[in-house]
Write a protein that holds these residues in place. Structure first.
Motif, PDB file in Angstrom:
ATOM      1  N   GLY A 193     -20.231 -18.045 -26.548  1.00  0.00           N
ATOM      2  CA  GLY A 193     -20.038 -16.675 -25.987  1.00  0.00           C
ATOM      3  C   GLY A 193     -19.383 -17.034 -24.620  1.00  0.00           C
ATOM      4  N   PRO A 194     -19.562 -15.954 -23.575  1.00  0.00           N
ATOM      5  CA  PRO A 194     -19.044 -16.046 -22.368  1.00  0.00           C
ATOM      6  C   PRO A 194     -19.603 -16.921 -21.461  1.00  0.00           C
ATOM      7  CG  PRO A 194     -19.131 -13.421 -22.725  1.00  0.00           C
ATOM      8  CD  PRO A 194     -19.844 -14.493 -23.817  1.00  0.00           C
ATOM      9  N   LEU A 195     -18.655 -17.487 -20.644  1.00  0.00           N
ATOM     10  CA  LEU A 195     -19.316 -18.567 -19.584  1.00  0.00           C
ATOM     11  C   LEU A 195     -20.598 -17.989 -18.752  1.00  0.00           C
ATOM     12  CD1 LEU A 195     -18.150 -21.498 -18.173  1.00  0.00           C
ATOM     13  CD2 LEU A 195     -18.007 -20.129 -16.429  1.00  0.00           C
ATOM     14  N   ILE A 196     -21.510 -18.782 -18.239  1.00  0.00           N
ATOM     15  CA  ILE A 196     -22.644 -18.086 -17.704  1.00  0.00           C
ATOM     16  C   ILE A 196     -22.355 -18.964 -16.397  1.00  0.00           C
ATOM     17  CG2 ILE A 196     -25.040 -17.893 -17.205  1.00  0.00           C
ATOM     18  CD1 ILE A 196     -25.337 -17.596 -20.230  1.00  0.00           C
ATOM     19  N   ASP A 197     -22.304 -18.586 -15.194  1.00  0.00           N
ATOM     20  CA  ASP A 197     -22.018 -19.202 -14.013  1.00  0.00           C
ATOM     21  C   ASP A 197     -23.165 -18.865 -13.212  1.00  0.00           C
ATOM     22  OD1 ASP A 197     -21.090 -20.067 -11.621  1.00  0.00           O
ATOM     23  OD2 ASP A 197     -19.113 -19.028 -11.426  1.00  0.00           O
ATOM     24  N   LEU A 198     -23.890 -19.973 -13.077  1.00  0.00           N
ATOM     25  CA  LEU A 198     -25.069 -20.022 -12.080  1.00  0.00           C
ATOM     26  C   LEU A 198     -24.813 -21.016 -10.864  1.00  0.00           C
ATOM     27  CD1 LEU A 198     -27.718 -20.014 -15.013  1.00  0.00           C
ATOM     28  CD2 LEU A 198     -26.768 -18.132 -13.769  1.00  0.00           C
ATOM     29  N   SER A 199     -23.799 -21.199 -10.553  1.00  0.00           N
ATOM     30  CA  SER A 199     -23.357 -22.234  -9.461  1.00  0.00           C
ATOM     31  C   SER A 199     -23.542 -21.503  -8.015  1.00  0.00           C
ATOM     32  CB  SER A 199     -22.021 -22.739  -9.623  1.00  0.00           C
ATOM     33  OG  SER A 199     -21.027 -21.804  -9.855  1.00  0.00           O
TER      34      SER A 199
ATOM     35  N   GLU B 281     -20.698 -28.053 -23.068  1.00  0.00           N
ATOM     36  CA  GLU B 281     -21.171 -28.012 -24.329  1.00  0.00           C
ATOM     37  C   GLU B 281     -21.933 -26.587 -24.261  1.00  0.00           C
ATOM     38  OE1 GLU B 281     -23.547 -31.078 -25.243  1.00  0.00           O
ATOM     39  OE2 GLU B 281     -22.240 -32.620 -24.627  1.00  0.00           O
ATOM     40  N   ALA B 282     -22.301 -26.025 -23.133  1.00  0.00           N
ATOM     41  CA  ALA B 282     -23.250 -24.834 -23.192  1.00  0.00           C
ATOM     42  C   ALA B 282     -22.627 -23.574 -22.377  1.00  0.00           C
ATOM     43  CB  ALA B 282     -24.751 -25.222 -23.049  1.00  0.00           C
ATOM     44  N   GLY B 283     -21.541 -23.934 -21.651  1.00  0.00           N
ATOM     45  CA  GLY B 283     -21.075 -22.698 -20.825  1.00  0.00           C
ATOM     46  C   GLY B 283     -21.814 -22.210 -19.719  1.00  0.00           C
ATOM     47  N   VAL B 284     -22.555 -23.236 -19.224  1.00  0.00           N
ATOM     48  CA  VAL B 284     -23.394 -22.863 -18.056  1.00  0.00           C
ATOM     49  C   VAL B 284     -23.106 -23.709 -16.957  1.00  0.00           C
ATOM     50  CG1 VAL B 284     -25.785 -22.532 -17.275  1.00  0.00           C
ATOM     51  CG2 VAL B 284     -25.328 -22.049 -19.645  1.00  0.00           C
ATOM     52  N   ILE B 285     -22.576 -22.955 -16.003  1.00  0.00           N
ATOM     53  CA  ILE B 285     -22.332 -23.748 -14.345  1.00  0.00           C
ATOM     54  C   ILE B 285     -23.436 -23.964 -13.739  1.00  0.00           C
ATOM     55  CG2 ILE B 285     -20.609 -24.156 -12.794  1.00  0.00           C
ATOM     56  CD1 ILE B 285     -19.372 -24.066 -15.553  1.00  0.00           C
ATOM     57  N   THR B 286     -23.787 -25.121 -13.372  1.00  0.00           N
ATOM     58  CA  THR B 286     -24.866 -25.225 -12.381  1.00  0.00           C
ATOM     59  C   THR B 286     -24.316 -26.249 -11.213  1.00  0.00           C
ATOM     60  OG1 THR B 286     -26.120 -26.894 -13.877  1.00  0.00           O
ATOM     61  CG2 THR B 286     -26.677 -24.980 -13.817  1.00  0.00           C
ATOM     62  N   ILE B 287     -25.093 -26.585 -10.356  1.00  0.00           N
ATOM     63  CA  ILE B 287     -24.863 -27.718  -9.196  1.00  0.00           C
ATOM     64  C   ILE B 287     -25.703 -28.807  -9.248  1.00  0.00           C
ATOM     65  CG2 ILE B 287     -24.472 -28.115  -6.799  1.00  0.00           C
ATOM     66  CD1 ILE B 287     -22.725 -26.004  -7.603  1.00  0.00           C
TER      67      ILE B 287
ATOM     68  N   VAL C  70     -30.991  -9.857 -16.312  1.00  0.00           N
ATOM     69  CA  VAL C  70     -32.013 -10.539 -17.380  1.00  0.00           C
ATOM     70  C   VAL C  70     -31.420 -10.696 -18.769  1.00  0.00           C
ATOM     71  CG1 VAL C  70     -34.000  -9.619 -18.318  1.00  0.00           C
ATOM     72  CG2 VAL C  70     -33.916  -9.387 -16.022  1.00  0.00           C
ATOM     73  N   THR C  71     -30.600  -9.741 -19.070  1.00  0.00           N
ATOM     74  CA  THR C  71     -30.213 -10.213 -20.526  1.00  0.00           C
ATOM     75  C   THR C  71     -29.467 -11.407 -20.590  1.00  0.00           C
ATOM     76  OG1 THR C  71     -30.049  -7.887 -20.972  1.00  0.00           O
ATOM     77  CG2 THR C  71     -28.738  -9.157 -22.309  1.00  0.00           C
ATOM     78  N   THR C  72     -28.581 -11.744 -19.458  1.00  0.00           N
ATOM     79  CA  THR C  72     -27.844 -12.923 -19.550  1.00  0.00           C
ATOM     80  C   THR C  72     -28.753 -14.093 -19.565  1.00  0.00           C
ATOM     81  OG1 THR C  72     -25.912 -11.786 -18.766  1.00  0.00           O
ATOM     82  CG2 THR C  72     -25.961 -14.202 -18.115  1.00  0.00           C
ATOM     83  N   ILE C  73     -29.701 -14.075 -18.627  1.00  0.00           N
ATOM     84  CA  ILE C  73     -30.561 -15.311 -18.327  1.00  0.00           C
ATOM     85  C   ILE C  73     -31.445 -15.629 -19.444  1.00  0.00           C
ATOM     86  CG2 ILE C  73     -32.786 -15.934 -17.111  1.00  0.00           C
ATOM     87  CD1 ILE C  73     -31.746 -14.390 -14.806  1.00  0.00           C
TER      88      ILE C  73
ATOM     89  N   GLN D 180     -30.242 -15.610 -22.410  1.00  0.00           N
ATOM     90  CA  GLN D 180     -29.146 -16.225 -23.511  1.00  0.00           C
ATOM     91  C   GLN D 180     -29.375 -17.536 -23.280  1.00  0.00           C
ATOM     92  OE1 GLN D 180     -25.168 -14.895 -22.862  1.00  0.00           O
ATOM     93  NE2 GLN D 180     -25.898 -12.836 -23.197  1.00  0.00           N
ATOM     94  N   LEU D 181     -30.082 -18.209 -21.842  1.00  0.00           N
ATOM     95  CA  LEU D 181     -30.288 -19.701 -21.661  1.00  0.00           C
ATOM     96  C   LEU D 181     -30.985 -20.561 -22.647  1.00  0.00           C
ATOM     97  CD1 LEU D 181     -30.627 -19.231 -17.772  1.00  0.00           C
ATOM     98  CD2 LEU D 181     -28.520 -19.999 -18.957  1.00  0.00           C
ATOM     99  N   SER D 182     -31.714 -19.761 -23.347  1.00  0.00           N
ATOM    100  CA  SER D 182     -32.728 -20.641 -24.413  1.00  0.00           C
ATOM    101  C   SER D 182     -31.828 -21.117 -25.231  1.00  0.00           C
ATOM    102  CB  SER D 182     -33.789 -19.639 -24.825  1.00  0.00           C
ATOM    103  OG  SER D 182     -34.734 -19.213 -24.116  1.00  0.00           O
ATOM    104  N   ALA D 183     -30.957 -20.360 -25.798  1.00  0.00           N
ATOM    105  CA  ALA D 183     -30.192 -20.887 -26.934  1.00  0.00           C
ATOM    106  C   ALA D 183     -28.950 -22.002 -26.377  1.00  0.00           C
ATOM    107  CB  ALA D 183     -29.384 -19.714 -27.511  1.00  0.00           C
ATOM    108  N   ARG D 184     -28.569 -21.724 -24.977  1.00  0.00           N
ATOM    109  CA  ARG D 184     -27.805 -22.522 -24.362  1.00  0.00           C
ATOM    110  C   ARG D 184     -28.282 -23.975 -24.085  1.00  0.00           C
ATOM    111  NH1 ARG D 184     -22.892 -19.725 -22.531  1.00  0.00           N
ATOM    112  NH2 ARG D 184     -22.950 -17.637 -23.534  1.00  0.00           N
ATOM    113  N   PHE D 185     -29.438 -23.809 -23.684  1.00  0.00           N
ATOM    114  CA  PHE D 185     -30.060 -25.234 -23.292  1.00  0.00           C
ATOM    115  C   PHE D 185     -30.246 -26.070 -24.729  1.00  0.00           C
ATOM    116  CE2 PHE D 185     -32.185 -23.368 -19.221  1.00  0.00           C
ATOM    117  CZ  PHE D 185     -30.919 -23.785 -18.460  1.00  0.00           C
ATOM    118  N   ALA D 186     -30.800 -25.213 -25.740  1.00  0.00           N
ATOM    119  CA  ALA D 186     -31.090 -25.805 -27.075  1.00  0.00           C
ATOM    120  C   ALA D 186     -29.649 -26.486 -27.460  1.00  0.00           C
ATOM    121  CB  ALA D 186     -31.815 -24.925 -27.953  1.00  0.00           C
ATOM    122  N   SER D 187     -28.620 -25.929 -27.189  1.00  0.00           N
ATOM    123  CA  SER D 187     -27.385 -26.465 -28.056  1.00  0.00           C
ATOM    124  C   SER D 187     -26.996 -27.672 -27.148  1.00  0.00           C
ATOM    125  CB  SER D 187     -26.390 -25.569 -27.389  1.00  0.00           C
ATOM    126  OG  SER D 187     -25.872 -25.471 -26.381  1.00  0.00           O
ATOM    127  N   THR D 188     -27.330 -28.047 -26.034  1.00  0.00           N
ATOM    128  CA  THR D 188     -26.926 -29.356 -25.569  1.00  0.00           C
ATOM    129  C   THR D 188     -28.014 -30.708 -26.058  1.00  0.00           C
ATOM    130  OG1 THR D 188     -28.695 -29.140 -23.814  1.00  0.00           O
ATOM    131  CG2 THR D 188     -26.483 -28.399 -23.437  1.00  0.00           C
TER     132      THR D 188
END
Length: 390
Positions: free
Chosen positions: A33-39, A348-354, A376-379, A381-389
């Protein structure tokens, strides 16, 4: 033919970290899904409509096209002084306020006013990287006060005192902290203030994220009400997050009049005057948009709770510190550096962090998550994103 040279204090600095991690977006194929930018810490909602209207009106006013006062527009200095006085139950005057073009400039101008080449300023480890590079390019030495996970990434007064020597001019702290989110208790700030006062040092408190403390938390500290605070306390602030205008670059310094006088000398060379249209808009917005700002605090609190729930259910992931805009998260990839772990999460998960290593030493197991960027809805989604790595 001789080659023209660069300033070695600048040339030896690492490239700005935000563009590097932003480039990782191109490594993600969109599979989840769409990239989640948390940088980069940016408001995850727009400015108030009235703020936009005031910005437009002031930007189109011929009176705002000329130079303004170096210390800032009198109306904004007065409005901000009143606000600070209310927050800290203290008497802060407009003469104690110097407006700047963002809080990074507030830090730079302050440091240029109080420290020079060869002097030392203490920062915490981890620290905000722009504070570190500002000092380095100015020829000011940095002393690092280690702040440990078991202490909530807060420095102890004993650790600070152990770093003080004859060359130290100041201690600079950030609360709520960037990168960790940790909030300094009022008691700790008072201890650090008294320590700095006893040793003849400046205490610099960057409170960029002050307005996102829980609504029932009370005053962040009582230092501006201490008699003689002007002799060794300087507060820094940014309007960017609270009013959702980071592109307009407005910050502020709260300090004694003698400090404001010295900073004005620096600012006359850095920028002559801060941007005038957003100052005019902010002078109206400070008293008018209190309810809107409080509603935003509730929204950020909801995002904080959502991230806490997600991380509690993410095997191997752990929140080490949390508050305001940021969480300092321990990642599960023991064999990877923070840089490689962050890149893996992006790819791999489309989540950008620093990577935590961008903020200091000994932080390879940590990532900075700017969770206030996402709803909140986007946050969730992080469960599935973290699991995918894996």
């Amino acid at each position: 033919m001789p080659t023209a040279r660069f300033n070695p204090l600048v040339k030896t600095l690492a490239a700005p970290p935000i563009p590097e991690v932003q480039a990782w977006k191109h490594d993600y194929d969109g599979r989840l899904g769409p990239l989640i930018d948390l940088s980069q810490a940016v408001p995850g909602y727009p400015p108030h409509p009235d703020m936009l209207r005031w910005l437009g009106e002031s930007a189109s006013s011929p009176s705002m096209a000329g130079y303004g006062e170096i210390e800032g527009e009198p109306e904004l200095r007065a409005a901000y002084a009143n606000w600070v006085s209310d927050i800290y139950a203290a008497e802060v005057k407009p003469a104690n306020i110097h407006v700047t073009s963002g809080c990074n400039q507030a830090f730079m101008a302050t440091m240029m006013a109080i420290a020079g080449p060869g002097d030392t300023v203490l920062l915490t480890n981890p620290c905000y990287f722009n504070h570190e590079t500002t000092l380095a390019m100015s020829g000011v030495k940095v002393g690092y006060v280690d702040s440990h996970a078991q202490d909530g990434f807060l420095p102890t007064p004993e650790a600070v005192e152990a770093m003080i020597n004859d060359g130290v001019r100041a201690l600079a702290v950030v609360t709520p902290n960037n990168p960790t989110g940790a909030t300094y208790p009022a008691g700790l700030l008072r201890e650090l203030f008294e320590l700095c006062r006893a040793r003849g040092l400046w205490l610099i408190i960057d409170e960029t994220y002050r307005d996102f403390l829980p609504l029932d938390s009370g005053s962040p500290h009582g230092l501006f009400a201490v008699p003689g605070w002007q002799d060794n306390l300087i507060g820094l602030y940014s309007f960017s997050k609270s009013f959702c205008i980071p592109g307009h670059r407005v910050g502020a310094v709260t300090a004694g009049e003698a400090v404001v006088t010295q900073i004005a000398k620096v600012m006359d060379n850095l920028q002559i005057c801060p941007p005038r249209p957003p100052q005019a808009a902010l002078a109206k917005a400070i008293p008018a948009l209190g309810d809107w700002r409080r509603a935003n605090v509730l929204e950020i609190t909801a995002r904080t709770e959502a991230l806490s729930e997600v991380m509690a259910d993410a095997p191997g992931w752990e929140i080490a510190a949390l508050g305001a805009y940021f969480a300092f998260v321990r990642h599960p990839f023991a064999s990877l550096s923070a840089h490689d772990a962050a890149h893996k999460l992006a790819r791999e998960a489309g989540v950008i962090t620093i990577p935590g290593s961008f903020f200091g030493n000994g932080l390879e197991r940590y990532l900075r998550v700017a969770f206030a960027n996402a709803d909140v809805t986007t946050i969730r989604q992080l469960s599935a994103r973290f699991a995918s790595t894996g």
